[in-house]
Design a protein around this motif. Structure first.
Motif, PDB file in Angstrom:
ATOM      1  N   PRO A 338      57.389  13.475   6.915  1.00 19.47           N
ATOM      2  CA  PRO A 338      57.774  13.672   8.324  1.00 19.47           C
ATOM      3  C   PRO A 338      59.234  13.361   8.605  1.00 19.47           C
ATOM      4  CG  PRO A 338      56.289  11.777   8.108  1.00 19.47           C
ATOM      5  CD  PRO A 338      56.330  12.457   6.771  1.00 19.47           C
ATOM      6  N   ASP A 339      59.878  12.562   7.743  1.00 16.53           N
ATOM      7  CA  ASP A 339      61.301  12.266   7.953  1.00 16.53           C
ATOM      8  C   ASP A 339      62.175  13.438   7.530  1.00 16.53           C
ATOM      9  OD1 ASP A 339      60.875   9.632   8.743  1.00 16.53           O
ATOM     10  OD2 ASP A 339      60.778   8.954   6.661  1.00 16.53           O
ATOM     11  N   GLU A 340      61.648  14.285   6.640  1.00 15.08           N
ATOM     12  CA  GLU A 340      62.522  15.256   5.975  1.00 15.08           C
ATOM     13  C   GLU A 340      62.353  16.699   6.448  1.00 15.08           C
ATOM     14  OE1 GLU A 340      61.665  14.611   1.856  1.00 15.08           O
ATOM     15  OE2 GLU A 340      62.568  12.608   1.856  1.00 15.08           O
ATOM     16  N   VAL A 341      61.201  17.013   7.065  1.00 19.21           N
ATOM     17  CA  VAL A 341      60.908  18.420   7.372  1.00 19.21           C
ATOM     18  C   VAL A 341      61.918  19.087   8.291  1.00 19.21           C
ATOM     19  CG1 VAL A 341      58.445  18.660   6.974  1.00 19.21           C
ATOM     20  CG2 VAL A 341      59.226  17.648   9.084  1.00 19.21           C
ATOM     21  N   VAL A 342      62.510  18.314   9.200  1.00 24.97           N
ATOM     22  CA  VAL A 342      63.421  18.928  10.176  1.00 24.97           C
ATOM     23  C   VAL A 342      64.714  19.399   9.492  1.00 24.97           C
ATOM     24  CG1 VAL A 342      64.798  18.472  12.247  1.00 24.97           C
ATOM     25  CG2 VAL A 342      62.427  17.715  12.147  1.00 24.97           C
ATOM     26  N   ALA A 343      65.293  18.533   8.673  1.00 27.24           N
ATOM     27  CA  ALA A 343      66.540  18.921   7.987  1.00 27.24           C
ATOM     28  C   ALA A 343      66.271  20.083   7.038  1.00 27.24           C
ATOM     29  CB  ALA A 343      67.104  17.726   7.222  1.00 27.24           C
ATOM     30  N   LEU A 344      65.133  20.043   6.345  1.00 32.44           N
ATOM     31  CA  LEU A 344      64.809  21.140   5.418  1.00 32.44           C
ATOM     32  C   LEU A 344      64.677  22.456   6.189  1.00 32.44           C
ATOM     33  CD1 LEU A 344      62.241  19.273   3.140  1.00 32.44           C
ATOM     34  CD2 LEU A 344      64.507  20.083   2.468  1.00 32.44           C
ATOM     35  N   GLY A 345      64.051  22.381   7.365  1.00 35.31           N
ATOM     36  CA  GLY A 345      63.881  23.581   8.187  1.00 35.31           C
ATOM     37  C   GLY A 345      65.217  24.108   8.692  1.00 35.31           C
ATOM     38  N   ALA A 346      66.146  23.184   8.974  1.00 31.99           N
ATOM     39  CA  ALA A 346      67.482  23.617   9.420  1.00 31.99           C
ATOM     40  C   ALA A 346      68.162  24.393   8.288  1.00 31.99           C
ATOM     41  CB  ALA A 346      68.316  22.409   9.838  1.00 31.99           C
ATOM     42  N   ALA A 347      67.908  23.974   7.040  1.00 23.90           N
ATOM     43  CA  ALA A 347      68.492  24.704   5.898  1.00 23.90           C
ATOM     44  C   ALA A 347      67.829  26.079   5.761  1.00 23.90           C
ATOM     45  CB  ALA A 347      68.329  23.893   4.619  1.00 23.90           C
ATOM     46  N   VAL A 348      66.534  26.167   6.075  1.00 20.80           N
ATOM     47  CA  VAL A 348      65.857  27.477   6.041  1.00 20.80           C
ATOM     48  C   VAL A 348      66.487  28.380   7.113  1.00 20.80           C
ATOM     49  CG1 VAL A 348      63.675  28.705   6.383  1.00 20.80           C
ATOM     50  CG2 VAL A 348      63.688  26.528   5.141  1.00 20.80           C
ATOM     51  N   GLN A 349      66.774  27.795   8.278  1.00 21.26           N
ATOM     52  CA  GLN A 349      67.423  28.570   9.344  1.00 21.26           C
ATOM     53  C   GLN A 349      68.795  29.067   8.883  1.00 21.26           C
ATOM     54  OE1 GLN A 349      66.429  29.548  12.551  1.00 21.26           O
ATOM     55  NE2 GLN A 349      68.389  30.634  12.540  1.00 21.26           N
ATOM     56  N   ALA A 350      69.514  28.213   8.144  1.00 20.53           N
ATOM     57  CA  ALA A 350      70.825  28.623   7.617  1.00 20.53           C
ATOM     58  C   ALA A 350      70.636  29.823   6.685  1.00 20.53           C
ATOM     59  CB  ALA A 350      71.487  27.463   6.882  1.00 20.53           C
ATOM     60  N   ALA A 351      69.579  29.768   5.871  1.00 18.31           N
ATOM     61  CA  ALA A 351      69.310  30.882   4.955  1.00 18.31           C
ATOM     62  C   ALA A 351      69.009  32.155   5.745  1.00 18.31           C
ATOM     63  CB  ALA A 351      68.145  30.529   4.040  1.00 18.31           C
ATOM     64  N   LEU A 352      68.258  32.020   6.846  1.00 23.03           N
ATOM     65  CA  LEU A 352      67.950  33.183   7.682  1.00 23.03           C
ATOM     66  C   LEU A 352      69.240  33.782   8.244  1.00 23.03           C
ATOM     67  CD1 LEU A 352      64.834  31.875   9.680  1.00 23.03           C
ATOM     68  CD2 LEU A 352      64.876  33.875   8.200  1.00 23.03           C
ATOM     69  N   MET A 353      70.150  32.889   8.674  1.00 16.95           N
ATOM     70  CA  MET A 353      71.388  33.387   9.278  1.00 16.95           C
ATOM     71  C   MET A 353      72.320  33.997   8.244  1.00 16.95           C
ATOM     72  SD  MET A 353      72.138  30.686  12.256  1.00 16.95           S
ATOM     73  CE  MET A 353      73.515  31.623  12.856  1.00 16.95           C
ATOM     74  N   GLN A 354      72.160  33.561   7.002  1.00 24.63           N
ATOM     75  CA  GLN A 354      73.036  34.106   5.961  1.00 24.63           C
ATOM     76  C   GLN A 354      72.367  35.258   5.212  1.00 24.63           C
ATOM     77  OE1 GLN A 354      74.166  30.363   3.905  1.00 24.63           O
ATOM     78  NE2 GLN A 354      76.204  30.807   4.689  1.00 24.63           N
ATOM     79  N   ASP A 355      71.231  35.738   5.754  1.00 27.00           N
ATOM     80  CA  ASP A 355      70.479  36.844   5.148  1.00 27.00           C
ATOM     81  C   ASP A 355      70.154  36.593   3.679  1.00 27.00           C
ATOM     82  OD1 ASP A 355      70.461  38.283   7.507  1.00 27.00           O
ATOM     83  OD2 ASP A 355      72.463  39.104   7.111  1.00 27.00           O
ATOM     84  N   ASP A 356      69.765  35.360   3.384  1.00 28.59           N
ATOM     85  CA  ASP A 356      69.397  35.031   2.003  1.00 28.59           C
ATOM     86  C   ASP A 356      68.128  35.812   1.633  1.00 28.59           C
ATOM     87  OD1 ASP A 356      69.939  32.202   0.125  1.00 28.59           O
ATOM     88  OD2 ASP A 356      68.193  33.481  -0.270  1.00 28.59           O
TER      89      ASP A 356
END
Ligand code: AMP
Length: 581
Positions: A338-356
């Protein structure tokens, strides 16, 4: 492609992640931990300490430290530490700067682009204060996303084939958020969100602290002023006891003296889990309203959610889990930390924005957490009353969204109209947050009741475009509301950046040593007077050796310090940089 990092800027701890090799990954800080305490301190020689070293300092020199400043985001409140006055964005920027440096060290390149998460229930002022903090730290904040949305992105990323209705319950150190969503063939649709920005794990600690002080016949407010060292040390004891009670049936709290020192024969206060549950019951009950609101707005029955996901350190408390279990009738899920899911999700969002490519089958939609609207006059018989709120975009509308409503001039020959823009759920505008205004001028003379079309367009970045159209003249008026934070002009921002740059930011290579010193200083308060003299002497030597630049001397002095700490029963684990007890 330049790296884009995802940051969970938390009340208690902050984390940073990056999307690498098709996966979101957490970035360790210079102490090797992925959690950086959101604590800032200014040392006597004007060095800025951030994270674990500052947290140690919080016990020994609370007047030089700031923490829980996320709760001040979007307000005018200032904090004075070590002779410097900061506002919340400035303090947050120091945490962000430290995370940025950790990311640069990890990636081996300069990092400028970031996504920062905020509680879903942050209003526009708080979101813009967060964006400003990023800018002060030298980051281009590409998007602000909601913490529960980020958490859901982590779950969605790992479980893409699922078709599920989820609800994310996020209780962090200072804020509480609830978000209902649906995952369907890789599309993550946020349906509703609700929350409270003044409820979190710190309130549970404060309850315990108040109770223990009361048992010692001391009032918290008076103690905070008269005996700050006692309060800060006792708060630390209470925080540990709260965490112990998550797994044990009782916890022992040691009572420090008024200097904040813990003698070997210190008084103790034993607290049982039942006592703790009873004292925090009013806080647990406050969870009910936002949960019920998010569920009601989602139009999904509580028992129809397939998974109830727990996020935030404070959801580890049994009292919180019991409440959620009974509300939804299912066992809550926390398959990701529960401490880590938010930051990991923000990185997934970065991937979405970078069309990974790794996320090209994922789509995400979000909702606008608050109603946005304007001010109108209402007529009650012959009486006209102004100040009424007229919603244009309702809360929990899927964004991006563009909606138009028509308002009418109130008086004959009215030549201009002021379109006030507000955010909130109140019936009157005075109960909502004022965001800005747009002046509509050049209305031709004539009777009252002339139409003005008002269009609000709200995007995923929380940018609100307000447009007014006068059909009679064909004229359009437009404003974009993005910066409502208090520091809003470019010159103010530049001045703030300059002010922060004047402070010496402690170099990352030295953070470990600084942490060691802070820790050793804390140990001073826990040992006998004669042990104290020896320890102080070794700390002094260690500090002098650091200043000397003589590597051999420095290494010897460091070894001496670690040895004396170990002899006193405080061991240092070289691998996870943790001290015990
Ligand atoms: P976060 O903002 O998500 O890092 O959550 C921090 C909050 O979680 C703080 O108030 C911590 O005291 C609380 N917390 C962390 N671990 C535990 C635990 N094991 N039991 C109770 N509360 C915890």
């Amino acid at each position: 492609m330049t790296a884009m990092i995802g940051i969970d800027l938390g009340t208690s701890n902050s984390l940073c992640a990056v999307f690498e090799d098709g996966q979101p990954k957490l970035i360790p800080n210079s102490l090797g931990s992925v959690l950086t305490p959101s604590v800032v301190s200014i040392s006597e020689d004007q060095r800025v300490l951030v994270g674990a070293a500052a947290k140690e300092c919080r016990v020994t020199q609370p007047e030089r430290c700031a923490w829980v400043f996320k709760r001040l985001m979007g307000t005018d409140r200032k904090v004075e530490i070590g002779g410097h006055v900061f506002n919340a964005p400035e303090l947050s920027s120091l945490v962000l700067k430290s995370l940025k440096e950790d990311a640069e060290a990890y990636l081996g390149e300069e990092v400028q682009e970031a996504i920062i998460t905020v509680p879903a229930y942050f209003n526009d002022n708080q979101r813009n204060a967060t964006k400003l903090a990023g800018e002060l730290a030298g980051l281009n904040v590409r998007r602000i996303i909601n913490e529960p949305t980020a958490a859901a992105l982590t779950y969605g990323f790992h479980d893409r084939g699922a078709e599920k209705k989820l609800i994310v319950i996020d209780l962090g150190g200072g804020t509480f958020d609830v978000t209902a969503m649906e995952i369907f063939e890789g599309t993550l649709e946020i349906i509703s969100t609700a929350g409270e920005s003044m409820l979190g794990g710190e309130d549970f600690t404060d309850r315990l602290l108040g109770r223990v002080l009361k048992a010692q016949q001391i009032q918290l407010e008076i103690a905070e002023v008269k005996h700050p060292l006692l309060v800060s040390r006792l708060r630390q004891e209470c925080e540990a006891a709260k965490c112990t009670l998550a797994t044990n049936s009782e916890a022992i709290i040691r009572i420090p003296d008024i200097q904040g020192k813990l003698a070997e024969d210190a008084l103790t206060h034993t607290i049982t889990r039942d006592e703790f549950l009873e004292m925090v019951d009013p806080l647990v009950k406050r969870l009910a309203r936002p949960i019920a609101k998010a569920v009601r707005d989602s139009r999904i029955a509580p028992t129809d959610f397939h998974s109830v996901i727990l996020v935030g350190g404070a959801t580890r408390m049994e009292a919180v889990r019991d409440f959620i279990r009974s509300f939804f009738g299912v066992e809550p899920l926390c398959s990701h930390n529960p401490d880590e899911v938010v930051a990991l999700g923000a990185a997934v969002q970065a991937a979405l924005m970078q069309d990974d490519k790794a996320v090209d089958d994922m789509i995400m939609t979000d909702v606008c957490p608050f109603t946005l609207g304007t001010e109108i006059i209402k007529e009650f018989g012959r009486r006209r009353v102004d100040g009424y709120y007229f919603p244009i975009i309702h809360r929990n509308t899927t964004i991006p969204v563009s909606r138009e409503e028509i308002v009418y001039t109130a008086d004959p020959n009215q030549r201009q109209v002021r379109v006030g823009v507000y955010q909130g759920e109140g019936r009157k505008v005075e109960d909502n947050l004022f965001l800005g205004e747009l002046e509509v001028t050049g209305i031709p003379p004539g009777p009252s009741g002339k139409p003005i079309h008002i269009r609000f367009t709200y995007d995923l970045n929380g940018i609100l475009e307000v447009e007014a159209y006068l059909p009679e003249t064909g004229k359009k008026f437009m404003t974009v509301l993005t910066q409502h934070a208090k520091l809003d002009s470019r010159s103010d921002i530049n001045a703030a950046v300059e002010k922060l740059q004047k402070l010496k930011f402690y170099p990352r290579d030295d953070v470990k040593n600084q942490h060691l010193i802070q820790f050793a200083e804390r140990v001073i308060g826990e040992v006998s007077p004669f042990q104290r003299d020896d320890l102080e002497m070794v700390i002094d030597q260690f500090e002098q050796s650091m200043a000397s630049g003589d590597r051999e001397w420095f290494e010897r002095a460091r070894e001496n310090l670690l040895t004396i700490l170990a002899e006193l029963g405080f061991c240092y684990d070289e691998d996870d940089q943790e001290f015990s007890p």
